[in-house]
Scaffold this active site. Structure first.
Site: not given
Length: 327
Positions: A111, A193, A196
């Site tokens: 991130k 993966k 969202k």
């Protein structure tokens, strides 16, 4: 009864990877355990959020909890920020954690994207997660496989405090991970993966997607050029991912599904997967629509916060006493 704790961030619509990886376990566990399920809104503000949208998503996730089968008569459902012990314990744990172990967290590396300056919340996020768990003397944490590293850090912190401050300050929890070991991957890139936050909406199937959206996403899903339906993650990640989804929703073994579609093309297989997925998600969508607009939802969250606070206050009293805080 053992105590179970887990939570989901209220950032966007929950997808089938979240559901099959963790949320379905929430329902399975509530009949034989004391279950505490949280909407972790404090975690969501590690990145900027629109306040109006965040409040909406908090209620959406709460309604989805109930829509998938979490029963507020059996489980405690509440919003993280309604219990101040989460933030309070997080600071205490921060003072007993090390920058080295935090810098090794894979999700922080992903991130922060290698930036020298990243939000501090992204760095300390695993400590807040540890506080969430330890605040309730949790025995079992049902999570997806991608959270194994965070659970290990939580255990390390709990053991460290028990060894250096006072024995039995914290219950050392165990993770409960997806039994099959399979992760649901992105439909457009089966090496990543399902997420969202991915830009391509057809990379995922959300629990509240309409039937036509489910169909488009599956029919567009990445496969390969050899046309053979078989499970081979290394050489056929796209087809293997779709087989995993089919197996999870149908309850059938992958070998059985492969045998059924022997000699068939990807188009026929995908059409069957569309029907299986639509059938599995339709009741969840129906339940959500009814619960989301009901007055019961707010009452469930208020009652849940009251129950959670009662447990949290007892833990914080013990922790503060062991650390010598207060007078």
């Amino acid at each position: 009864m053992k105590r179970v704790f887990s939570g989901v961030q209220p950032t966007g619509n929950i997808h089938i990877g979240n559901y099959l990886g963790a949320l379905r376990q929430f329902v399975e566990l509530q009949d034989e355990n004391e279950c505490i399920y949280c909407i972790v809104d404090l975690h969501s503000i590690t990145v900027p959020q629109d306040p109006k949208e965040l409040r909406k998503h908090i209620l959406d996730v709460a309604a989805l909890y109930m829509a998938i089968g979490i029963d507020p008569k059996k489980s405690t459902i509440f919003v993280q920020s309604d219990v101040s012990g989460h933030a309070e314990l997080s600071w205490i744990l921060t003072c007993n954690s090390y920058t080295g172990e935090l810098s090794r967290m894979t999700q922080f590396k992903d991130k922060s994207k290698g930036r020298e300056s990243a939000p501090a919340g992204l760095f300390t996020y695993p400590i807040l997660m540890a506080a969430d768990i330890l605040l309730y003397d949790t025995d079992i944490v049902p999570v997806g496989n991608d959270q194994k590293q965070h659970i290990e850090l939580c255990r390390d912190i709990a053991i460290r405090v028990n060894n250096t401050v006072k024995k039995n300050t914290f219950v050392v929890p165990d993770g409960r991970f997806l039994k099959s070991g399979a992760r649901i991957m992105a439909l457009d890139d089966p090496t990543s993966k399902m997420s969202k936050s991915a830009e391509n909406e057809h990379s995922r199937i959300s629990l509240l997607d309409a039937d036509n959206k489910i169909k488009k996403s599956i029919m567009r899903a990445t496969t390969d050029s050899d046309g053979e339906i078989r499970f081979d993650i290394e050489n056929k990640p796209g087809v293997s991912n779709l087989l995993s989804i089919y197996s999870a929703f149908s309850g059938r073994g992958i070998d059985d599904i492969v045998a059924q579609f022997d000699g068939c093309g990807y188009g026929d297989f995908k059409k069957e997967l569309v029907a299986i997925t639509q059938e599995a998600l339709a009741p969840i969508r129906k339940n959500f629509d009814e619960i989301r607009e009901s007055e019961e939802l707010i009452k469930v969250l208020k009652d849940g916060a009251e129950k959670a606070n009662t447990i949290a206050e007892k833990t914080m009293k013990r922790v503060k006493n062991n650390f010598g805080l207060g007078y």
